[in-house]
Design a protein around this motif. Structure first.
Motif, PDB file in Angstrom:
ATOM      1  N   HIS A 141     -10.364  11.966 -13.452  1.00  9.21           N
ATOM      2  CA  HIS A 141      -9.554  12.312 -12.156  1.00  9.21           C
ATOM      3  C   HIS A 141      -8.822  10.854 -12.068  1.00  9.21           C
ATOM      4  CE1 HIS A 141     -10.972  16.277 -11.168  1.00  9.21           C
ATOM      5  NE2 HIS A 141      -9.773  16.252 -10.187  1.00  9.21           N
ATOM      6  N   ILE A 142      -7.459  11.055 -11.763  1.00  8.32           N
ATOM      7  CA  ILE A 142      -6.788   9.888 -11.258  1.00  8.32           C
ATOM      8  C   ILE A 142      -5.957  10.205 -10.030  1.00  8.32           C
ATOM      9  CG2 ILE A 142      -7.057   8.476 -13.342  1.00  8.32           C
ATOM     10  CD1 ILE A 142      -4.125   9.290 -13.782  1.00  8.32           C
ATOM     11  N   LEU A 143      -6.047   9.464  -8.945  1.00  4.93           N
ATOM     12  CA  LEU A 143      -5.064   9.373  -7.923  1.00  4.93           C
ATOM     13  C   LEU A 143      -3.883   8.327  -8.117  1.00  4.93           C
ATOM     14  CD1 LEU A 143      -4.390  11.067  -5.294  1.00  4.93           C
ATOM     15  CD2 LEU A 143      -5.388   8.746  -4.223  1.00  4.93           C
ATOM     16  N   VAL A 144      -2.766   8.703  -8.647  1.00  2.53           N
ATOM     17  CA  VAL A 144      -1.647   7.453  -8.633  1.00  2.53           C
ATOM     18  C   VAL A 144      -0.667   7.562  -7.540  1.00  2.53           C
ATOM     19  CG1 VAL A 144      -2.044   7.690 -11.043  1.00  2.53           C
ATOM     20  CG2 VAL A 144      -0.233   9.212 -10.152  1.00  2.53           C
ATOM     21  N   ASP A 145       0.120   6.093  -7.457  1.00  5.36           N
ATOM     22  CA  ASP A 145       1.098   6.154  -6.199  1.00  5.36           C
ATOM     23  C   ASP A 145       2.390   6.901  -7.039  1.00  5.36           C
ATOM     24  OD1 ASP A 145       2.170   4.311  -8.093  1.00  5.36           O
ATOM     25  OD2 ASP A 145       2.121   2.711  -6.747  1.00  5.36           O
ATOM     26  N   ALA A 146       3.367   6.737  -6.220  1.00  8.13           N
ATOM     27  CA  ALA A 146       4.666   7.405  -6.567  1.00  8.13           C
ATOM     28  C   ALA A 146       5.255   6.977  -8.003  1.00  8.13           C
ATOM     29  CB  ALA A 146       5.676   7.559  -5.573  1.00  8.13           C
ATOM     30  N   SER A 147       5.047   5.691  -8.288  1.00  4.55           N
ATOM     31  CA  SER A 147       5.351   5.061  -9.441  1.00  4.55           C
ATOM     32  C   SER A 147       4.460   5.116 -10.763  1.00  4.55           C
ATOM     33  CB  SER A 147       5.726   3.392  -9.560  1.00  4.55           C
ATOM     34  OG  SER A 147       4.725   2.698  -8.975  1.00  4.55           O
ATOM     35  N   GLY A 148       3.472   5.831 -10.646  1.00  2.00           N
ATOM     36  CA  GLY A 148       2.397   6.149 -11.573  1.00  2.00           C
ATOM     37  C   GLY A 148       1.226   5.087 -11.645  1.00  2.00           C
ATOM     38  N   LEU A 149       1.154   4.082 -10.682  1.00  2.00           N
ATOM     39  CA  LEU A 149       0.219   3.201 -10.915  1.00  2.00           C
ATOM     40  C   LEU A 149      -1.293   3.524 -10.199  1.00  2.00           C
ATOM     41  CD1 LEU A 149       2.004   0.016  -9.552  1.00  2.00           C
ATOM     42  CD2 LEU A 149       1.644   0.838 -11.910  1.00  2.00           C
ATOM     43  N   ILE A 150      -2.240   3.236 -10.721  1.00  9.34           N
ATOM     44  CA  ILE A 150      -3.455   4.059 -10.463  1.00  9.34           C
ATOM     45  C   ILE A 150      -4.144   3.621  -9.220  1.00  9.34           C
ATOM     46  CG2 ILE A 150      -5.947   4.263 -11.199  1.00  9.34           C
ATOM     47  CD1 ILE A 150      -5.141   4.646 -13.939  1.00  9.34           C
ATOM     48  N   LEU A 151      -4.224   4.260  -8.319  1.00 12.66           N
ATOM     49  CA  LEU A 151      -5.080   3.851  -6.982  1.00 12.66           C
ATOM     50  C   LEU A 151      -6.571   4.413  -7.120  1.00 12.66           C
ATOM     51  CD1 LEU A 151      -2.582   5.787  -4.586  1.00 12.66           C
ATOM     52  CD2 LEU A 151      -2.517   3.504  -5.285  1.00 12.66           C
ATOM     53  N   LEU A 152      -6.952   5.408  -7.658  1.00 14.62           N
ATOM     54  CA  LEU A 152      -8.447   5.809  -7.728  1.00 14.62           C
ATOM     55  C   LEU A 152      -8.675   6.501  -8.968  1.00 14.62           C
ATOM     56  CD1 LEU A 152      -9.078   7.657  -4.466  1.00 14.62           C
ATOM     57  CD2 LEU A 152      -9.413   5.105  -4.972  1.00 14.62           C
ATOM     58  N   ALA A 153      -9.698   6.254  -9.528  1.00 12.41           N
ATOM     59  CA  ALA A 153     -10.055   6.990 -10.929  1.00 12.41           C
ATOM     60  C   ALA A 153     -11.661   7.219 -10.835  1.00 12.41           C
ATOM     61  CB  ALA A 153     -10.076   6.050 -12.096  1.00 12.41           C
ATOM     62  N   TYR A 154     -11.999   8.312 -11.492  1.00 17.89           N
ATOM     63  CA  TYR A 154     -13.180   8.779 -11.444  1.00 17.89           C
ATOM     64  C   TYR A 154     -13.482   9.716 -12.576  1.00 17.89           C
ATOM     65  CZ  TYR A 154     -17.451  10.992  -9.448  1.00 17.89           C
ATOM     66  OH  TYR A 154     -18.792  11.328  -9.131  1.00 17.89           O
ATOM     67  N   GLU A 193       0.860  -1.225   0.097  1.00 15.89           N
ATOM     68  CA  GLU A 193      -0.138  -0.054  -0.081  1.00 15.89           C
ATOM     69  C   GLU A 193       0.908   1.255   0.052  1.00 15.89           C
ATOM     70  OE1 GLU A 193      -3.134   0.215  -0.046  1.00 15.89           O
ATOM     71  OE2 GLU A 193      -3.492  -1.827  -0.330  1.00 15.89           O
ATOM     72  N   PRO A 194       0.439   2.226  -0.863  1.00  9.36           N
ATOM     73  CA  PRO A 194       1.297   3.418  -0.759  1.00  9.36           C
ATOM     74  C   PRO A 194       1.219   4.222   0.473  1.00  9.36           C
ATOM     75  CG  PRO A 194      -0.577   3.681  -2.409  1.00  9.36           C
ATOM     76  CD  PRO A 194      -0.506   2.338  -1.792  1.00  9.36           C
ATOM     77  N   SER A 195       2.064   4.984   0.512  1.00 12.60           N
ATOM     78  CA  SER A 195       1.887   6.188   1.630  1.00 12.60           C
ATOM     79  C   SER A 195       1.871   7.703   0.926  1.00 12.60           C
ATOM     80  CB  SER A 195       3.213   6.123   2.637  1.00 12.60           C
ATOM     81  OG  SER A 195       4.559   6.515   1.998  1.00 12.60           O
ATOM     82  N   ALA A 196       2.338   7.694  -0.272  1.00 13.77           N
ATOM     83  CA  ALA A 196       2.198   9.130  -1.044  1.00 13.77           C
ATOM     84  C   ALA A 196       1.529   8.730  -2.415  1.00 13.77           C
ATOM     85  CB  ALA A 196       3.423   9.767  -1.136  1.00 13.77           C
ATOM     86  N   ALA A 197       0.815   9.859  -2.865  1.00 13.41           N
ATOM     87  CA  ALA A 197      -0.014   9.850  -4.002  1.00 13.41           C
ATOM     88  C   ALA A 197      -0.023  11.113  -4.724  1.00 13.41           C
ATOM     89  CB  ALA A 197      -1.493   9.258  -3.984  1.00 13.41           C
ATOM     90  N   VAL A 198      -0.299  11.049  -6.101  1.00 13.84           N
ATOM     91  CA  VAL A 198      -0.379  12.420  -6.739  1.00 13.84           C
ATOM     92  C   VAL A 198      -1.720  12.424  -7.497  1.00 13.84           C
ATOM     93  CG1 VAL A 198       0.790  13.850  -8.817  1.00 13.84           C
ATOM     94  CG2 VAL A 198       2.218  11.970  -7.421  1.00 13.84           C
ATOM     95  N   VAL A 199      -2.371  13.340  -7.517  1.00 10.84           N
ATOM     96  CA  VAL A 199      -3.794  13.672  -8.158  1.00 10.84           C
ATOM     97  C   VAL A 199      -3.721  14.573  -9.108  1.00 10.84           C
ATOM     98  CG1 VAL A 199      -4.424  15.397  -6.613  1.00 10.84           C
ATOM     99  CG2 VAL A 199      -6.289  13.975  -7.689  1.00 10.84           C
ATOM    100  N   ASP A 200      -4.388  14.395 -10.174  1.00  9.72           N
ATOM    101  CA  ASP A 200      -4.795  15.366 -11.367  1.00  9.72           C
ATOM    102  C   ASP A 200      -5.840  15.098 -12.283  1.00  9.72           C
ATOM    103  OD1 ASP A 200      -4.324  17.572 -12.934  1.00  9.72           O
ATOM    104  OD2 ASP A 200      -2.362  17.062 -13.925  1.00  9.72           O
ATOM    105  N   SER A 201      -6.305  15.933 -13.184  1.00 11.16           N
ATOM    106  CA  SER A 201      -7.488  15.635 -13.985  1.00 11.16           C
ATOM    107  C   SER A 201      -7.040  15.796 -15.323  1.00 11.16           C
ATOM    108  CB  SER A 201      -8.647  16.498 -13.518  1.00 11.16           C
ATOM    109  OG  SER A 201      -8.326  17.772 -14.077  1.00 11.16           O
ATOM    110  N   GLN A 202      -7.704  15.209 -16.441  1.00 13.50           N
ATOM    111  CA  GLN A 202      -7.508  15.388 -17.736  1.00 13.50           C
ATOM    112  C   GLN A 202      -8.796  15.364 -18.357  1.00 13.50           C
ATOM    113  OE1 GLN A 202      -6.327  11.891 -19.848  1.00 13.50           O
ATOM    114  NE2 GLN A 202      -5.115  12.748 -21.235  1.00 13.50           N
ATOM    115  N   THR A 203      -8.804  16.571 -19.503  1.00 11.82           N
ATOM    116  CA  THR A 203     -10.305  16.646 -19.992  1.00 11.82           C
ATOM    117  C   THR A 203     -10.281  15.702 -21.347  1.00 11.82           C
ATOM    118  OG1 THR A 203     -10.572  18.810 -19.341  1.00 11.82           O
ATOM    119  CG2 THR A 203     -11.909  18.219 -21.349  1.00 11.82           C
ATOM    120  N   THR A 204     -11.193  15.017 -21.542  1.00 12.22           N
ATOM    121  CA  THR A 204     -11.015  14.196 -22.900  1.00 12.22           C
ATOM    122  C   THR A 204     -12.377  14.818 -23.889  1.00 12.22           C
ATOM    123  OG1 THR A 204     -12.388  12.561 -21.680  1.00 12.22           O
ATOM    124  CG2 THR A 204     -10.048  12.326 -21.896  1.00 12.22           C
TER     125      THR A 204
END
Length: 190
Positions: A53-66, A18-29
């Motif tokens: 919207h995605i939340l990814v771990d420090a290596s870029g693997l998706i944790l959450l998507a919306y 389980e990750p302890s840090a993540a990165v969030v951002d969005s993309q318009t399609t």
């Protein structure tokens, strides 16, 4: 299945499950003529469609998507993404890196609701450039930590089904994101 694959891929990289840090951002399609709920106009990008919207771990693997209408602000979409996630999910997460649009009320809400601290990475010499103490270098410069989520969007865009928004339902789009990331993780594990 996606979450189990992510745990195995993280273990293979020598990380905790389980990750302890993540990165969030969005993309318009951009939307196609398929129709369906949850579409809108993103005035900043001048695009009609949906936001991912995605939340990814420090290596870029998706944790959450919306996925939601492009007309919603990023903080509203990110809040909906977090609210749709059970409290027990991501038990080790403590830190979320984001761009400046996610600061303020959203960052306070995120810390109060989940206990996740929000940080906005900037260029190291930003203040020196701003006040003319150093000359700003020309060209593109990578922001610390923020490039990880942008790279994940690039990986997802290689999937033809995610190049545009072809789906009638936002939930189907989320399933396509998880399927594309599962394929990436399977390659890493194998």
């Amino acid at each position: 299945m996606h979450d189990r694959l992510r745990e195995h891929a993280r273990e293979k990289e020598g990380r905790e499950r389980e990750p302890s840090a993540a990165v969030v951002d969005s993309q318009t399609t951009r939307a196609t003529g398929v129709g369906g709920p949850g579409r809108g106009f993103d005035a900043a990008k001048k695009t009609f469609g949906r936001k991912r919207h995605i939340l990814v771990d420090a290596s870029g693997l998706i944790l959450l998507a919306y996925i939601h209408a492009a007309s919603l602000h990023d903080t509203v979409g990110a809040r909906q993404m977090v609210e749709a996630t059970p409290m027990a999910a991501l038990p080790r997460l403590e830190l979320v890196w984001a761009d400046g649009g996610y600061t303020g009320p959203f960052a306070k809400w995120l810390e109060k609701e989940r206990g996740w601290r929000t940080e906005v990475p900037f260029h190291r010499q930003r203040q020196a450039w701003r006040y003319g103490l150093e000359e700003r270098p020309a060209g593109f410069h990578v922001l610390p930590r923020r490039w990880v989520v942008e790279r994940t969007f690039a990986w997802l865009s290689r999937s033809r089904r995610l190049a545009r928004d072809y789906e009638r339902l936002p939930e189907t789009g989320v399933a396509m994101i998880h399927a594309a990331m599962s394929r990436i993780m399977l390659r890493r594990i194998a």
